[in-house]
Design a protein around this motif. Sequence first.
Motif, PDB file in Angstrom:
ATOM      1  N   ARG A  29       0.825  -1.180   0.029  1.00  0.00           N
ATOM      2  CA  ARG A  29       0.120  -0.033  -0.147  1.00  0.00           C
ATOM      3  C   ARG A  29       0.985   1.309   0.070  1.00  0.00           C
ATOM      4  NH1 ARG A  29      -3.748  -2.811   3.760  1.00  0.00           N
ATOM      5  NH2 ARG A  29      -5.532  -3.382   2.524  1.00  0.00           N
ATOM      6  N   GLU A  32       1.951   1.644  -3.376  1.00  0.00           N
ATOM      7  CA  GLU A  32       1.259   2.180  -4.396  1.00  0.00           C
ATOM      8  C   GLU A  32       1.031   3.723  -4.153  1.00  0.00           C
ATOM      9  OE1 GLU A  32      -1.966  -0.387  -3.289  1.00  0.00           O
ATOM     10  OE2 GLU A  32      -1.183  -1.893  -4.605  1.00  0.00           O
ATOM     11  N   ALA A  33       1.052   4.182  -2.922  1.00  0.00           N
ATOM     12  CA  ALA A  33       0.582   5.570  -2.352  1.00  0.00           C
ATOM     13  C   ALA A  33       1.893   6.425  -3.206  1.00  0.00           C
ATOM     14  CB  ALA A  33       0.688   5.954  -0.968  1.00  0.00           C
ATOM     15  N   SER A 105      -6.405   6.933  -9.881  1.00  0.00           N
ATOM     16  CA  SER A 105      -7.076   5.629 -10.120  1.00  0.00           C
ATOM     17  C   SER A 105      -6.524   4.450 -10.601  1.00  0.00           C
ATOM     18  CB  SER A 105      -8.431   6.003 -10.670  1.00  0.00           C
ATOM     19  OG  SER A 105      -8.172   6.304 -12.024  1.00  0.00           O
ATOM     20  N   LEU A 108      -4.242   3.277  -7.024  1.00  0.00           N
ATOM     21  CA  LEU A 108      -4.890   3.247  -5.801  1.00  0.00           C
ATOM     22  C   LEU A 108      -6.477   2.697  -5.876  1.00  0.00           C
ATOM     23  CD1 LEU A 108      -3.727   6.534  -3.854  1.00  0.00           C
ATOM     24  CD2 LEU A 108      -2.700   3.927  -3.845  1.00  0.00           C
ATOM     25  N   PRO A 109      -6.739   2.148  -4.874  1.00  0.00           N
ATOM     26  CA  PRO A 109      -8.405   1.733  -4.896  1.00  0.00           C
ATOM     27  C   PRO A 109      -9.042   2.776  -4.816  1.00  0.00           C
ATOM     28  CG  PRO A 109      -7.139   0.902  -2.948  1.00  0.00           C
ATOM     29  CD  PRO A 109      -6.033   1.339  -3.708  1.00  0.00           C
ATOM     30  N   GLU A 110     -10.227   2.582  -5.388  1.00  0.00           N
ATOM     31  CA  GLU A 110     -11.469   3.717  -5.357  1.00  0.00           C
ATOM     32  C   GLU A 110     -11.902   3.720  -3.917  1.00  0.00           C
ATOM     33  OE1 GLU A 110     -15.597   4.792  -7.112  1.00  0.00           O
ATOM     34  OE2 GLU A 110     -14.436   3.411  -8.048  1.00  0.00           O
ATOM     35  N   SER A 112     -10.040   5.111  -1.408  1.00  0.00           N
ATOM     36  CA  SER A 112      -8.878   5.137  -0.495  1.00  0.00           C
ATOM     37  C   SER A 112      -8.800   6.600  -0.093  1.00  0.00           C
ATOM     38  CB  SER A 112      -7.603   4.617  -1.099  1.00  0.00           C
ATOM     39  OG  SER A 112      -6.509   5.060  -0.759  1.00  0.00           O
ATOM     40  N   PRO A 113      -8.543   6.585   1.319  1.00  0.00           N
ATOM     41  CA  PRO A 113      -8.204   7.999   1.629  1.00  0.00           C
ATOM     42  C   PRO A 113      -7.021   8.513   1.302  1.00  0.00           C
ATOM     43  CG  PRO A 113      -8.683   6.370   3.586  1.00  0.00           C
ATOM     44  CD  PRO A 113      -8.512   5.494   2.165  1.00  0.00           C
ATOM     45  N   THR A 114      -5.942   8.004   0.681  1.00  0.00           N
ATOM     46  CA  THR A 114      -4.901   8.406   0.103  1.00  0.00           C
ATOM     47  C   THR A 114      -5.203   8.739  -1.160  1.00  0.00           C
ATOM     48  OG1 THR A 114      -3.442   6.759   1.338  1.00  0.00           O
ATOM     49  CG2 THR A 114      -2.496   7.881  -0.497  1.00  0.00           C
ATOM     50  N   ALA A 115      -6.035   8.240  -1.824  1.00  0.00           N
ATOM     51  CA  ALA A 115      -6.397   8.664  -3.295  1.00  0.00           C
ATOM     52  C   ALA A 115      -7.238  10.007  -3.151  1.00  0.00           C
ATOM     53  CB  ALA A 115      -7.316   7.497  -3.866  1.00  0.00           C
ATOM     54  N   ARG A 116      -8.135  10.029  -2.234  1.00  0.00           N
ATOM     55  CA  ARG A 116      -8.894  11.075  -2.070  1.00  0.00           C
ATOM     56  C   ARG A 116      -8.233  12.426  -1.718  1.00  0.00           C
ATOM     57  NH1 ARG A 116     -12.548   7.763   0.506  1.00  0.00           N
ATOM     58  NH2 ARG A 116     -11.828   8.467   2.676  1.00  0.00           N
TER      59      ARG A 116
END
Length: 135
Positions: A29, A32-33, A105, A108-110, A112-116
């Motif tokens: 993770r 990925e981040a 996208s 990172l998974p949809e 995800s707090p990191t994605a947001r």
Amino acid sequence: MDNSPFANISSPGDARAALAEWKERADQRAAEAIAASEAVQELTVTAMDANGVVAVKLNSSGAVIGVQFHPDLQRMQLRHAERQFMEAYDNAGKALMRAAEAAVSERLPEGSPTARALVDSVKMRFPEREEEEEF
């Protein structure tokens, strides 16, 4: 994170295996981040106004790194030229947000707090503009 692997630990070996599995997922993770963050940082976009008179290029932080003007701009009144520039800049900001969303996208998974957080860091640079005031 899912802590269920720790619920059925009955020996030190089980604990080590569960901890190793948890660490592997955490490392994945994190990788990925980092990849998503780097992809966003590398973005540049160019967009034009609706009339194709001004093109604005932005870097990932939303800074203008290039502007091109069509020769037709010379025939415009300054207030119209300003509107064309601002429209091109707004369009570039929207394009940057879409590009950031796509880059995140892919990595990172949809939801995800990191994605947001990564996408929101770009969105906050381009708040909704209110009607223009004349100077």
